[in-house]
Structures are given as structure tokens and as C-alpha cells.
Design an enzyme around this catalytic site. Structure first.
Site, PDB file in Angstrom:
ATOM      1  N   LEU A  76       0.813  -1.208   0.000  1.00 51.53           N
ATOM      2  CA  LEU A  76       0.000   0.000   0.000  1.00 51.53           C
ATOM      3  C   LEU A  76       0.850   1.263   0.000  1.00 51.53           C
ATOM      4  O   LEU A  76       0.410   2.320  -0.442  1.00 51.53           O
ATOM      5  CB  LEU A  76      -0.914   0.025   1.233  1.00 51.53           C
ATOM      6  CG  LEU A  76      -1.929  -1.117   1.346  1.00 51.53           C
ATOM      7  CD1 LEU A  76      -2.665  -1.034   2.669  1.00 51.53           C
ATOM      8  CD2 LEU A  76      -2.912  -1.068   0.186  1.00 51.53           C
ATOM      9  N   GLY A  77       2.055   1.172   0.512  1.00 49.75           N
ATOM     10  CA  GLY A  77       2.923   2.337   0.587  1.00 49.75           C
ATOM     11  C   GLY A  77       4.169   2.012   1.370  1.00 49.75           C
ATOM     12  O   GLY A  77       4.336   0.899   1.905  1.00 49.75           O
ATOM     13  N   GLY A 102       7.379   4.041   3.905  1.00 49.99           N
ATOM     14  CA  GLY A 102       7.944   5.234   4.525  1.00 49.99           C
ATOM     15  C   GLY A 102       9.265   4.905   5.175  1.00 49.99           C
ATOM     16  O   GLY A 102       9.868   3.849   4.928  1.00 49.99           O
ATOM     17  N   GLY A 103       9.738   5.841   6.032  1.00 51.03           N
ATOM     18  CA  GLY A 103      11.020   5.627   6.682  1.00 51.03           C
ATOM     19  C   GLY A 103      11.011   4.447   7.635  1.00 51.03           C
ATOM     20  O   GLY A 103      12.049   3.862   7.942  1.00 51.03           O
ATOM     21  N   PHE A 104       9.809   4.073   8.104  1.00 47.98           N
ATOM     22  CA  PHE A 104       9.700   2.957   9.045  1.00 47.98           C
ATOM     23  C   PHE A 104       9.718   1.603   8.341  1.00 47.98           C
ATOM     24  O   PHE A 104       9.989   0.584   8.940  1.00 47.98           O
ATOM     25  CB  PHE A 104       8.383   3.075   9.826  1.00 47.98           C
ATOM     26  CG  PHE A 104       7.176   3.151   8.929  1.00 47.98           C
ATOM     27  CD1 PHE A 104       6.600   2.006   8.427  1.00 47.98           C
ATOM     28  CD2 PHE A 104       6.627   4.371   8.584  1.00 47.98           C
ATOM     29  CE1 PHE A 104       5.497   2.070   7.588  1.00 47.98           C
ATOM     30  CE2 PHE A 104       5.524   4.446   7.756  1.00 47.98           C
ATOM     31  CZ  PHE A 104       4.953   3.300   7.254  1.00 47.98           C
ATOM     32  N   GLY A 105       9.361   1.586   7.042  1.00 44.23           N
ATOM     33  CA  GLY A 105       9.229   0.333   6.323  1.00 44.23           C
ATOM     34  C   GLY A 105       8.010   0.386   5.411  1.00 44.23           C
ATOM     35  O   GLY A 105       7.570   1.456   5.004  1.00 44.23           O
ATOM     36  N   VAL A 147       3.938  -0.886   4.139  1.00 40.40           N
ATOM     37  CA  VAL A 147       2.598  -1.261   4.591  1.00 40.40           C
ATOM     38  C   VAL A 147       1.950  -2.094   3.492  1.00 40.40           C
ATOM     39  O   VAL A 147       1.970  -1.707   2.316  1.00 40.40           O
ATOM     40  CB  VAL A 147       1.736  -0.024   4.901  1.00 40.40           C
ATOM     41  CG1 VAL A 147       0.334  -0.453   5.341  1.00 40.40           C
ATOM     42  CG2 VAL A 147       2.376   0.822   5.984  1.00 40.40           C
ATOM     43  N   LYS A 192       1.690  -3.303   8.803  1.00 39.26           N
ATOM     44  CA  LYS A 192       2.810  -2.366   8.840  1.00 39.26           C
ATOM     45  C   LYS A 192       4.053  -3.128   9.291  1.00 39.26           C
ATOM     46  O   LYS A 192       4.155  -3.549  10.441  1.00 39.26           O
ATOM     47  CB  LYS A 192       2.499  -1.221   9.801  1.00 39.26           C
ATOM     48  CG  LYS A 192       3.624  -0.207   9.961  1.00 39.26           C
ATOM     49  CD  LYS A 192       3.191   0.890  10.924  1.00 39.26           C
ATOM     50  CE  LYS A 192       4.332   1.844  11.213  1.00 39.26           C
ATOM     51  NZ  LYS A 192       3.936   2.908  12.165  1.00 39.26           N
ATOM     52  N   ASP A 250       4.102  13.508  15.265  1.00 39.06           N
ATOM     53  CA  ASP A 250       4.390  13.282  13.848  1.00 39.06           C
ATOM     54  C   ASP A 250       3.112  13.375  13.024  1.00 39.06           C
ATOM     55  O   ASP A 250       2.849  12.535  12.163  1.00 39.06           O
ATOM     56  CB  ASP A 250       5.052  11.914  13.661  1.00 39.06           C
ATOM     57  CG  ASP A 250       5.767  11.805  12.310  1.00 39.06           C
ATOM     58  OD1 ASP A 250       6.069  12.859  11.712  1.00 39.06           O
ATOM     59  OD2 ASP A 250       6.012  10.676  11.853  1.00 39.06           O
TER      60      ASP A 250
END
Length: 862
Positions: A547-548, A550-553, A555, A569, A666
Site C-alpha cells: 500500500l505504501g 515510509g522511513g519505518f518500512g 505497509v 505495517k 508526527d
């Protein structure tokens, strides 16, 4: 009685018994006073003000009541200490020559006056839709006096003011100030009190951020719109009810008997219904049982000495008089050394835990004790300390004087740790020794049985080793339980359940592990889903299901065996969000319940894998729509305004309504998820931090978050608070209006970010130009301008200048006529380029918007 007197009596009875037919508007002007028989009615027909006679009294007063209330319960009285004669039909409420509001009798004597510092007679008095009767300068618009500052016996919704006291009537026919009044103490955190003269009559206990903890009913507090707001002018606080949904109307009334009532208007029954009242039992009355006692409604007698104490007067207790209280049986191990108290190391004192208690009065709050262990140690090392508690939302509370007004609740309440001499704790130790002995014998028997079972199991295992490999592997997989610090774990092979909001449970799997936070009082168990099952749900983390990222990993979209869609996630091993952030996010979300917050379904921990399972949002995140030229067309103004209100309500819940008081840190478009109906849900709590209710500011050496959304004090100094989230909300609001990102903004070369561009447009009286052109046909221009003003208020440089989220929610739900907004100051993050602009001047401008004209005065920016 002569004929003339009889006719006069009949005439004024008609005036006050029949419905008033001669009503003016909502305003008194110098040329338009209010006479007997006339009323003011607020703009939206909510409140009415006029002359009234209470009950069968022969006196006349000026008061306010709800217009829809056929019983005309009076909520405010002007001349409660100086009544008019009911025969004086020439009485008037006027604007006098000195600009004050005055009540005159038929002989032109002043019965009551606002006594405000009015410098001219260019004033008017207006009855507003919130029930506030105000005197304002008709030229400048400045408020000179308002009834909210001088309450009678009733606290109205959204009432704010300098004074924080509501005082009872003398009796039901006399509104003169009675003996009882309701107030808040000056302590931090403050307590709710009802006083009888100078003596406390009832105490609600300290405020923990969403309710007074001395009131055991958990449905009170924020659940009914109650909140406490600091008074920036006095340093104290005042209580208010936030009724964002006008179909629910609450008032707080103190009766002549001292009873404090919370009433709700029931429209179908056309009456006020009592939701709660205090005191209702002798145990609710302050100090019924005296020092070092606990009162129990179910006790016989109701008063009992605390452990380690005995009655001071057996004779008085035998007569049912417990006010003398109790005395300590064994002195604590402290002695006097010169002028200082010291503590003996031998046979140290200990603490006896009392559960479900109304905590005593006269506490000290130790804001620097950040955990219960530190609070306990402080108390134990100070001879003057008699007890301590560590309630959620408040923190360390200690007592150094007599423990008074304690109550034993059957439900709710807090843990109180009573300090006792070592010998008083011996009974507990003897019981402990007995229990240990019994457990030792039981364990010995169980070990013997376990050895026999193991031998038999090994024999069976050897026989089945080569015949059932598949079953052996399945058992091995389902028996793995990895323990993560801070959680208690429970292996469940048969089923996994997730609690729903309505208290029912739903079966999700047949092969999982379930665990829950060990330290969270009353928290539900947290589901941990097997890693192999997560792989199957996401087709082994297929790129097609991503799905997308980011900096965390990344999804992923997933689907469980029962067809339930989930969002997975998966934290990357290279992510800056490690085990601490993962645990933080899981523990926080598991305790939160709000329609504008994403819901946690479970998590997965295996090896280096750290995975959060969330509810699936079909429309993904807000940034996917907002910053896409095609998809943004699906977000008309109504949807965007609904998103703004939903985010604001979610933040208000985090800051004030949840039991944890959370700072998100955030907030940005990519962390706002959208459900099927485009309703927003705040997500990603990995960087969130919890605050105590009495804590206003925190500092960190590790600044984390997203540049462009960080407040100046956080980005440059590591200071964060609720106002840090308010700043981020302001940035997000301006992005939603403009469909432009704050970071990387390049609409004009001279503006380094969206905030600078928005401020310049505002300062040049061109604020509507900030609006995404695609919204021109679906929006109300006045509403857009108001939202831009709210956004600029939120991104002001100094945190103290920014509104709270409760104020933001109120501003978003109010119109210009209902609530005037302050003027924003220039955000310093617009940098030097704006200061060099030739257009940067102070001035006054008017926005002409369709059928509505909105005049906004601008002050010179800093």
C-alpha cells in the site's frame, strides 16, 4: 382590598402567568431599554432574558432561562441581592449615560448595575446564544462586562470566566446567595468542592485529565463534555461543558440544600433529568468519619479505622459520632534529632495497600517523581510522609498531615499506600508464610506428576516420530511464544479473540498467541498474530499488495482466512523506528478508542520481525489524494472540512479526553488514513509520548518527526507539548485548503514554504487565493477564510500564542457571528524573505465574499 388594588393585582399576574407576547430582539441599546413584560431572545431562540417572580414570591428579578423550557428554570439572576417589588411595573433595564447596564425601579433608583469601566454611552447589551449576557462597546466591539464572570447557582455549557464559583439560592423562592457554593481549589491538580460557608461540605477529588477521581462513576467527566481549562490571567482553572452537539444540553446546579446536580435536557419529555448528584449518602459528606478512617456505604457502621489505627473515643463511636477519628496504634520508626526528623534503618516501615479508595484531602503533588518507585521511596525516606498514591493521569501524590475524607468505593477509586510500622505488617507476613508453605507442598506434588507425564510423553513421541511429521511441525510452530519486554504473554492454540467496542468478541484464527500490556490498569489483552499467518495474508509480502512505504518500512494489504481485510505495517530492519518505538505504538494504540484514530487489531514479533496489524483503510492516506492532481478532485470542500474537524477531534481526544494524554509528534498528511466514507483516522503512534495531566512541557535530546510539520521550539530546542501538535495541525490545515505541500513549496520563488505564502496572502488581504481552485464552486468563502485564520493561529511562533485543540474544535464548529477569532501573528518560519517584502505592512482590509461580508482587522506582524 379596594377595586384599584384588585385590578392592579390582576394586571401583574397576567403579565407573569401568560406567555410573553411583547418581546424585543436580543439587544438593549441606550434608546431601547427593557421594560417589565418584555424579554430579550438570543439570535437562535435558545435563551430568553426578562423580569420574573420566583415561585409565589412578591419580589421581581431580572434573569435568564432557556426559551424552550416550559418550566423556566432560571440559570442566571442579575439583582439576586436586591429585589424589586412585583408591584413596581415601571422598572426598566437600561444603558445609562455612563455606558453601564443598570436596573432602575419606578422611582429611578439604581437597584443593580454592571459597574464596568465604560468611557462612553456607545455601549449595547446583548444576550448571546451561549447564555452569556454581555455589555460591549458598540464602536470597538470590546467586551466590557459579561454575566459568565458572575454565575448564580448554575454552570452553563461553555461557560468561562474570571470567577469560578456558583452559589446556591437561599431557598427555592429566594435567589439571594445561600450558604452553599461550588468551586475549584487552587491546588495542582485542582479539586472540586462544595462548601457550606467556610467549611468543605463535599469533595470530588483531584482532576486527572478527564474526570475528578473522587467521583467513582466513570461516565462523568469528559464523557459528558466536562473539562477543566487553565485561566491564564489568574493561574487557576475553571470547569466547563463542551456541547459541540447541541442536541445534548447539560447544566450543573447547586441547590439550596447543598446538593450538586448534573442535569440533562430531555426534549421528548420536555424536562430536565438528573444524571448525577452529590452528596447522596453520609459517606459523601466531607469528614463524616474523621481522620484516619474510611467510610463505606455498605459498612455497618459506615466508619472504620484504617489498618494500624484505633478509635480515639469509643464512647463517641458507640453513639454514631465518628468525627474524632482514629489514632495510630504503633508509632512509625522515626525519631527527633535536634530540629530534624531522621529515619532509623532497623525494622523499616512499610506500606499497606488500600484499593478502590477515594484519596484523602490535603495532598502534596510531586511533579518530579516520574514513576511509582520514586514516589514510594520519597515517602519512605521522609518521616513526615504518612501515605502516597500514584493515580493514572496525575502521578505522585503524598500526604504529610492527617488523612481525612477517605471513602471505600465498591467500584472505581484509586490505590492508597498507607505507611505503617513494621510490626503492623506482620499479619500479612504470617499469611505470606502460610501461603508459601502450601504452595511449596503443591509444587512438589505437581513436579512429581509432571515427571511422570514427561516420561510417558517421550515414549509416545518416539512411537509417533516417523508417522506424523506434519502434525509435529504444526505443534512446534504454534507453541512458539516470544516474550517482549513490558508484556505478559499467554499461548492460545485454539482461538484468538479481539475485543470489540460493544464488549463482544469475535473469533479471528485457530493458531495464534495472545498477550496484553502488563502494567495498564484495565487494559484488554493484546493479540499477537503468528508470522506465518501474516505471510499468508499478504501473499508473502507481495509487491502487488504493498500500500505504501515510509522511513519505518512498508505497509501491505492483507486478508485473513475469515475474509477480514487488514493493513500490515512491517518495520524495516534499517528503520529508525526500533523496538522501543514499536512497543510504544502497540501499547498506545491498544488503549485508545476513538472514531478518528486508527484501530489496532494485533501485532507480530518473531526474530527481527516487528509488525503491526491495523484496520484496513480502503482510501489509504490523505496525501495520496491531496497532492495528486487527479485524485484531489474527489475531495470537495465538504469532505475536506469534515476531514479537518475529524483530525481536530482526534487530537483533542489524545490531548484531553484519553486517559493517557498523548502528544503525537508526527502529525502529517501521510499519517491521516481515510475510510470508505473519507472520514479521517490518525495513525502512526511510534513517536508519540504520554504526558501527566499536570505536565505541560517536555524536553528531548532526540528530535524526531518530519521537518515542515515540526514546531519551532521542538525543531530547534527539543521542547514539545500539546502546542507542538497544534502547530502540525495548522500546517496540515493549510495544506488541505491549498492542496500544496509545506515542504518543497515552490509556487513563488520568494516564499520558502507554504506558511510564508499563506501569511503574505493574509497580510495582503488576498487570503482566498490560497484555496485550491478546484474548490471554488463547492465552498463557502467565509468558511474558507475562517479556516485559514485558524491555521495561521495554530502556526504562530510562540506556543503560548497558539490555541489549544479544544479551542480549535470550538472555532471550527462556530461561525463568525458566534465566535470572534483573535488575529494571528506572522510565523517566524516564513524566514527573512517575507520581512523584505514591500507589501509587508499593517492595515485593515475587508474580504467581500458572495452574500456574506467578513471584515477582518489585521495587526502588524512581527
Amino acid at each position: 382590598m379596594d377595586k384599584a388594588s384588585l385590578l392592579l393585582l390582576v394586571f401583574y399576574n397576567i403579565l407573569f402567568i401568560l406567555p410573553v407576547c411583547c418581546a424585543s430582539n436580543d439587544t438593549i441599546t441606550p434608546s431601547q431599554p427593557l421594560k417589565v413584560g418584555q424579554t430579550l431572545i438570543s439570535a437562535r431562540q435558545i435563551f430568553e432574558l426578562g423580569f420574573f417572580r420566583p415561585g409565589n414570591a412578591s419580589e421581581l428579578y431580572v434573569g435568564i432561562w432557556y426559551k424552550f423550557d416550559p418550566g423556566r428554570r432560571i440559570v442566571w439572576v442579575a439583582n439576586r441581592e436586591n429585589a424589586l417589588s412585583a408591584r413596581d411595573l415601571a422598572s426598566r433595564l437600561i444603558i445609562s449615560s455612563d455606558g453601564n447596564l443598570k436596573l432602575l425601579d419606578g422611582k429611578q433608583n439604581t437597584i443593580w448595575s454592571t459597574n464596568a469601566s465604560a468611557h462612553s454611552n456607545s455601549t449595547i447589551a446583548v444576550l448571546r446564544d451561549d447564555g452569556d449576557f454581555i455589555l460591549e462597546d458598540n464602536v470597538s466591539g470590546a467586551t466590557l462586562w459579561e454575566s459568565f464572570y458572575y454565575p448564580s447557582d448554575t454552570v452553563l455549557p461553555n461557560m468561562t470566566g474570571m470567577k469560578n464559583v456558583s452559589m446556591s439560592w437561599e431557598n427555592e423562592n429566594d435567589p439571594a446567595p445561600g450558604n452553599f457554593f461550588n468551586t475549584l481549589s487552587d491546588e495542582k491538580p485542582p479539586q472540586a468542592f462544595t462548601c457550606n460557608g467556610t467549611k468543605p461540605y463535599w469533595r470530588g477529588g483531584p482532576w486527572n485529565g478527564w474526570q475528578f477521581i473522587g467521583i467513582p462513576d466513570a461516565t462523568k467527566g469528559y464523557a459528558n463534555g466536562m473539562s477543566l481549562i487553565p485561566n491564564n490571567q489568574t493561574g487557576a482553572a475553571y470547569m466547563t461543558f463542551s456541547t459541540f452537539n447541541e442536541s445534548y444540553i447539560y447544566i450543573m446546579v447547586i441547590l439550596p440544600t447543598g446538593m450538586l446536580e448534573l442535569l440533562q435536557w430531555e426534549g421528548q419529555q420536555n424536562q430536565w433529568n438528573r444524571l448525577w448528584a452529590a452528596p447522596q449518602h453520609p459517606c459523601d459528606v466531607y469528614g463524616t468519619c474523621g481522620p484516619f478512617t474510611a467510610c463505606s456505604m455498605s459498612g455497618s457502621p459506615i466508619c472504620e479505622c484504617l489498618k494500624g489505627f484505633y478509635p480515639q473515643s469509643n464512647e463517641e463511636w458507640s453513639k454514631g459520632n465518628w468525627t474524632s477519628g482514629c489514632l495510630r496504634r504503633t508509632e512509625l520508626m522515626c525519631t527527633t534529632n535536634s530540629s530534624n526528623l531522621t529515619y532509623k534503618a532497623s525494622k523499616p516501615d512499610g506500606f499497606w495497600k488500600l484499593s478502590q479508595m477515594k484519596l484523602p484531602d490535603h495532598y502534596l503533588y510531586l511533579y518530579d517523581k516520574t514513576d511509582q518507585g520514586g514516589c514510594s521511596q520519597w515517602c519512605l525516606s521522609n518521616c513526615s510522609c504518612l501515605a502516597y498514591a500514584y493515580p493514572d493521569g496525575i502521578g505522585c501524590m503524598v500526604w504529610v498531615t492527617h488523612l481525612v475524607d477517605i471513602q471505600q468505593f465498591s467500584d472505581g477509586g484509586e490505590d492508597l499506600y498507607l505507611r505503617l510500622a513494621n510490626s503492623e505488617l506482620g499479619v500479612k507476613k504470617r499469611y505470606t508464610a502460610i501461603i508459601i508453605s502450601v504452595l511449596s507442598i503443591s509444587v512438589g506434588l505437581l513436579v512429581g506428576l509432571l515427571i511422570c507425564c514427561i516420561k510417558r510423553w517421550k515414549a509416545n513421541r518416539r512411537a509417533l516420530r516417523h508417522s506424523d511429521t506434519h502434525i509435529r511441525e504444526q505443534k512446534s510452530e504454534t507453541s512458539k511464544c516470544r516474550i517482549m519486554k513490558g508484556f505478559r504473554i499467554k499461548c492460545m492454540v485454539k482461538s484468538l479473540f479481539v475485543s470489540e467496542r460493544n464488549g463482544t468478541v469475535r473469533d479471528i484464527s485457530q493458531e495464534d498467541v495472545q498477550e496484553g500490556p502488563a502494567s495498564a490498569k484495565g487494559s484488554s489483552e493484546l493479540p499477537i498474530i503468528n508470522f506465518n499467518r501474516v505471510k499468508r495474508a499478504t501473499n508473502n509480502f507481495s509487491e502487488a499488495d504493498k500500500l505504501g512505504e515510509g522511513g519505518f518500512g512498508a505497509v501491505y494489504k492483507g486478508k485473513l482466512e475469515d475474509g477480514q481485510l487488514i493493513a500490515v505495517k512491517r518495520l524495516s530492519s534499517h528503520s529508525g523506528q526500533g523496538m522501543e518505538e514499536f512497543k510504544n505504538e502497540v501499547m498506545l494504540i491498544s488503549k485508545l478508542q476513538h472514531r478518528n484514530l486508527v484501530r489496532l487489531l494485533g501485532c507480530c514479533i518473531q526474530g527481527e520481525e516487528k509488525i503491526v496489524i491495523l484496520e484496513y483503510m480502503k482510501n489509504k492516506s490523505l496525501d495520496k489524494f491531496l497532492f495528486d492532481r487527479t485524485k484531489r478532485l474527489k475531495l470537495d470542500w465538504a469532505k475536506r472540512f469534515n476531514i479537518l474537524q475529524g483530525i481536530a477531534r482526534g487530537l483533542l481526544y489524545l490531548h484531553r479526553d484519553s486517559c493517557l494524554r498523548i502528544i503525537h509528534r508526527d502529525l502529517k498528511a501521510s499519517n491521516i488514513l481515510l475510510d470508505d466514507d473519507m472520514n479521517p483516522k490518525i495513525s502512526d503512534f511510534g513517536l508519540a509520548r504520554t504526558f501527566r495531566v499536570t505536565q505541560e512541557l517536555a524536553n528531548t535530546l532526540r528530535v524526531v518527526g518530519t521537518f515542515g510539520y515540526m514546531s519551532p521550539e521542538y525543531a530547534m530546542g527539543g521542547l514539545f507539548s500539546e502546542k507542538s501538535d497544534v502547530y502540525s495541525f495548522g500546517v496540515l490545515l493549510l495544506e488541505i485548503i491549498s492542496s500544496k505541500k509545506n515542504t518543497g513549496f515552490g509556487y513563488h520563488e520568494k516564499y520558502l514554504n507554504l506558511l510564508g505564502y499563506a501569511w503574505q496572502l493574509w497580510n495582503d488581504c488576498k487570503a482566498p487565493e490560497l484555496l485550491d481552485p478546484s474548490l471554488a464552486d463547492s465552498c463557502t468563502p467565509a468558511e474558507v477564510i475562517r479556516c485559514i485564520q485558524i491555521g495561521l493561529l495554530c502556526v504562530q511562533d510562540h506556543a503560548a500564542d497558539r490555541p489549544t485543540m479544544s479551542n480549535v474544535v470550538l472555532m471550527l464548529s462556530s461561525s463568525e457571528s458566534e465566535m470572534e477569532l483573535p488575529q494571528p501573528r506572522q510565523p517566524t518560519f516564513t524566514f527573512q524573505s517575507l520581512l523584505e517584502s514591500e507589501h509587508f505592512q499593517s492595515g485593515v482590509c475587508t474580504f467581500n465574499v458572495s452574500t456574506n461580508e467578513v471584515s477582518i482587522s489585521l495587526v502588524e506582524g512581527r
